[in-house]
Design an enzyme around this catalytic site. Structure first.
Site: not given
Ligand code: CAA
Length: 294
Positions: A138, A150
């Site tokens: 996951h 996970e």
């Molecule tokens: N691919 C590659 N790189 C990416 C990317 C992608 N799709 N999306 C973001 N990035 C990179 C950016 O380039 C940036 O890189 P650097 O650190 O090198 O600068 C970094 O990630 C941060 O992105 P941003 O600056 O655009 O934006 P941010 O700082 O607001 O972060 C985020 C965005 C990483 C999504 C952050 O908001 C975050 O961590 N959010 C929570 C995410 C989360 O909780 N995910 C789990 C969800 S639950 C799940 O997935 C499973 C389930 O079962 C429901």
């Protein structure tokens, strides 16, 4: 090791991206040819973002793309796989059909993993003749960024297969956490009640959308507030997981908030539908609370 990823949506293309970037040959399989085209474009765009940030070179971008093959036929795409990771739509019957097919298509030694966020691995394993080789893998969205994998051991998953998947997750730069197969595993057992409680807090008028997200962002250092995160995950996915917890444990504390049910029924699914707790019609660059919640 040949990897096949089934499903080229957000999770599938992220998983394929990470393996290909770590020098694995990956077949990405989807029945929809246009979805494969879109996945290719998304991976390329995400690699460009990594190049622009200086986290990878142009050469790595080129080798990552060269490691990927996009296939619209499951029998062709999975025949030579040593590991299949299924990331199709989160629908139990769709997944069971895919695993039945994979069991007859794949080599006997092939490990069959599912990226499911809540469907029991034991149930998926039970429709195959190799439940010892069926496991949950996951990933979290966005897959190239989030460190966690996970790993879920079904009732019959062998210790050897679990060890192989733990080692592989480390090889692609992820941090594995192993969980037993119970509703929601670890991640969604904890995350979804928090999101559901945030929606309930809004529903009861205790705080507005911005207040609830601000409390969790600035008070608890979460990168996104729970309502923004629900929009990001998809409200339909959140509801499906709440239902799995509710039905799986038979405990009313997991009952989905009626507001969540209403939003999903009305087609307000979050980012993917253009509106949820926030409005994304302007491209989502700025967070704008949806008109219903203003
Ligand atoms: N691919 C590659 N790189 C990416 C990317 C992608 N799709 N999306 C973001 N990035 C990179 C950016 O380039 C940036 O890189 P650097 O650190 O090198 O600068 C970094 O990630 C941060 O992105 P941003 O600056 O655009 O934006 P941010 O700082 O607001 O972060 C985020 C965005 C990483 C999504 C952050 O908001 C975050 O961590 N959010 C929570 C995410 C989360 O909780 N995910 C789990 C969800 S639950 C799940 O997935 C499973 C389930 O079962 C429901």
């Amino acid at each position: 090791m040949n990897i096949t990823v089934i499903g080229s949506g957000t999770m599938g293309n992220g998983i394929a991206h990470v393996f290909a970037q770590n020098n694995y040959k990956v077949n990405v399989v989807d029945v929809k040819a246009d979805a494969l085209e879109k996945a290719k474009a998304t991976i390329s765009k995400n690699l460009d973002r990594q190049v622009a940030k200086g986290s990878i070179s142009e050469e790595i971008k080129a080798s990552t793309l060269a490691n990927l093959t996009f296939v619209d036929n499951l029998s062709i795409g999975a025949a030579d796989a040593d590991l299949v990771i299924e990331a199709a739509t989160e629908n139990v019957n769709v997944k069971l059909d895919i695993f039945r097919s994979l069991d007859s298509i794949c080599k006997p030694s092939c490990i069959l993993a599912s990226n499911t966020s809540s469907i029991p691995i034991t149930k998926i394993g039970s429709v195959t003749n190799r439940p010892d080789k069926v496991i949950g893998m996951h990933f979290m969205n966005p897959v190239p960024v989030m460190k966690l994998v996970e790993i879920i051991k079904g009732f019959k998953t062998s210790a050897e297969v679990a060890d192989t998947i733990v080692a592989l997750s480390k090889k692609i730069g992820k941090v594995p956490a192993v969980a037993n197969d119970m509703p929601g595993f670890i991640s969604n057992r904890i995350l979804m009640p928090m999101i559901n409680e945030a929606i309930e807090t809004l529903f009861q008028g205790i705080g507005g959308v911005e207040e609830i997200d601000t409390v969790m962002k600035l008070g608890m250092a979460h990168p996104m507030g729970p309502l923004q995160l629900a929009d990001f995950i998809g409200l339909d996915v959140c509801l499906a997981i709440c239902n799995v917890l509710h039905e799986g444990f038979g405990n009313p504390k997991y009952a989905p908030c009626p507001l969540l049910v209403n939003m999903v029924t009305s087609g307000s699914l979050g980012v993917k539908s253009g509106s949820g707790f926030y409005d994304y019609s302007g491209g989502g660059k700025e967070l704008v609370v949806a008109s219903q919640f203003k």
